[in-house]
Design a protein around this motif. Structure first.
Motif, PDB file in Angstrom:
ATOM      1  N   VAL A 126       3.431  -3.638   1.511  1.00  0.00           N
ATOM      2  CA  VAL A 126       2.484  -4.304   0.626  1.00  0.00           C
ATOM      3  C   VAL A 126       1.588  -3.245  -0.006  1.00  0.00           C
ATOM      4  CG1 VAL A 126       0.597  -5.971   0.460  1.00  0.00           C
ATOM      5  CG2 VAL A 126       2.487  -6.390   2.046  1.00  0.00           C
ATOM      6  N   GLN A 127       1.465  -3.295  -1.324  1.00  0.00           N
ATOM      7  CA  GLN A 127       0.604  -2.340  -2.013  1.00  0.00           C
ATOM      8  C   GLN A 127      -0.845  -2.605  -1.639  1.00  0.00           C
ATOM      9  OE1 GLN A 127       2.132   0.018  -3.727  1.00  0.00           O
ATOM     10  NE2 GLN A 127       0.260   1.157  -4.149  1.00  0.00           N
ATOM     11  N   ALA A 128      -1.480  -1.607  -0.971  1.00  0.00           N
ATOM     12  CA  ALA A 128      -2.814  -1.846  -0.437  1.00  0.00           C
ATOM     13  C   ALA A 128      -3.919  -1.528  -1.435  1.00  0.00           C
ATOM     14  CB  ALA A 128      -3.018  -1.025   0.836  1.00  0.00           C
ATOM     15  N   GLY A 129      -3.780  -0.432  -2.140  1.00  0.00           N
ATOM     16  CA  GLY A 129      -4.827  -0.009  -3.058  1.00  0.00           C
ATOM     17  C   GLY A 129      -4.335   0.013  -4.489  1.00  0.00           C
ATOM     18  N   PHE A 130      -5.027   0.790  -5.327  1.00  0.00           N
ATOM     19  CA  PHE A 130      -4.685   0.861  -6.738  1.00  0.00           C
ATOM     20  C   PHE A 130      -4.156   2.234  -7.141  1.00  0.00           C
ATOM     21  CE2 PHE A 130      -8.070  -2.252  -6.139  1.00  0.00           C
ATOM     22  CZ  PHE A 130      -7.482  -3.378  -6.689  1.00  0.00           C
ATOM     23  N   GLY A 131      -3.903   3.082  -6.174  1.00  0.00           N
ATOM     24  CA  GLY A 131      -3.349   4.407  -6.470  1.00  0.00           C
ATOM     25  C   GLY A 131      -4.360   5.416  -6.974  1.00  0.00           C
ATOM     26  N   LEU A 132      -5.646   5.101  -6.883  1.00  0.00           N
ATOM     27  CA  LEU A 132      -6.666   5.999  -7.426  1.00  0.00           C
ATOM     28  C   LEU A 132      -6.746   7.309  -6.648  1.00  0.00           C
ATOM     29  CD1 LEU A 132      -9.543   3.446  -8.137  1.00  0.00           C
ATOM     30  CD2 LEU A 132      -7.848   4.358  -9.731  1.00  0.00           C
ATOM     31  N   VAL A 133      -6.704   7.228  -5.321  1.00  0.00           N
ATOM     32  CA  VAL A 133      -6.825   8.441  -4.507  1.00  0.00           C
ATOM     33  C   VAL A 133      -5.607   9.324  -4.705  1.00  0.00           C
ATOM     34  CG1 VAL A 133      -7.167   9.364  -2.199  1.00  0.00           C
ATOM     35  CG2 VAL A 133      -8.186   7.174  -2.802  1.00  0.00           C
TER      36      VAL A 133
END
Length: 234
Positions: A126-133
């Motif tokens: 499941v994609q947890a974040g938005f890929g910013l880090v």
């Protein structure tokens, strides 16, 4: 002299999972052991407030405990200081049953084909974040070193011990892997990335998950700023 692989496991409050991680590391190391290669497992308890130290004790060849939490980079550095291996393998404490796959990262180093091997992990269920880090880390590494990486945040990596020590003290906190990749690329070390089926404990889109990723973002940004300053003014 027979080469030794030092497996370094930094841990903080991992009493619920570290048993499985160390068990599978130990079993995999025992299966891979032969007369030409030795393994040692070094656990660094970074000031845990739970039973991480006590649970790790039967499985570790060497066990280090920080009296207070000093950050992941400091825990990795303590492991390096205790290691006697020719190759250092860093494995996070929460990878549990997939830990044994990490030994594959040592193979290109033992064959003298690389100086650093980084694990590319499978995509989370499941994609947890938005890929910013991850995006910040990838762009920062490329701009500061010219190295393009698919796994900028991976904590599962192997390095030649002599190369690690030539790079000097590690960055502190969650930005340690980003800084380590920049330092290695700037020094011209041979870096490879391998697909390895290692799985982390996943963080969700809840308050805890967002707080974790927020702290990670700040740590990565700080590591990039430090390396930028060193490159510009060093």
């Amino acid at each position: 002299m027979k080469p030794t692989v030092s497996i370094i496991v930094p841990a903080w409050n991992e009493e619920a999972v570290i048993f499985r991680t160390l068990r599978y590391l130990r079993e995999s190391a025992d299966l891979a052991w032969d007369e030409e290669l030795h393994y040692e497992i070094i656990v660094v308890d970074d000031g845990s407030r739970d039973r991480t130290y006590e649970i790790a004790w039967p499985w570790a060849d060497k066990l280090v405990k920080h009296r207070t939490r000093r950050g992941k980079g400091a825990a990795m550095q303590s492991g390096i200081d205790k290691a006697r291996g020719d190759v250092l393998l860093f494995v996070d404490a929460d990878v549990e049953a997939s830990a044994g796959h990490a030994l594959a990262l040592t193979e290109p180093l033992l064959r003298h084909e690389a100086d650093m091997a980084i694990a590319r992990l499978p995509s989370p269920a499941v994609q947890a974040g938005f890929g910013l880090v991850k995006g910040l880390a990838r762009r920062g590494i490329y701009r500061l070193s010219g190295y393009s990486t698919a796994a900028p945040l991976s904590g599962q990596r192997a390095m030649r011990a002599e190369c690690v020590r030539e790079l000097g003290s590690l960055a502190r906190g969650f930005g340690v892997e980003v800084a380590l990749t920049i330092d290695a690329a700037r020094r011209g070390l041979r870096i490879v990335e391998l697909d390895v089926p290692i799985k982390h404990r996943e963080t969700g889109r809840d308050w805890h998950g967002f707080m974790h990723r927020g702290k990670q973002f700040v740590a990565v940004a700080a590591a990039l700023l430090t390396r930028w300053r060193e490159g510009r003014f060093g």
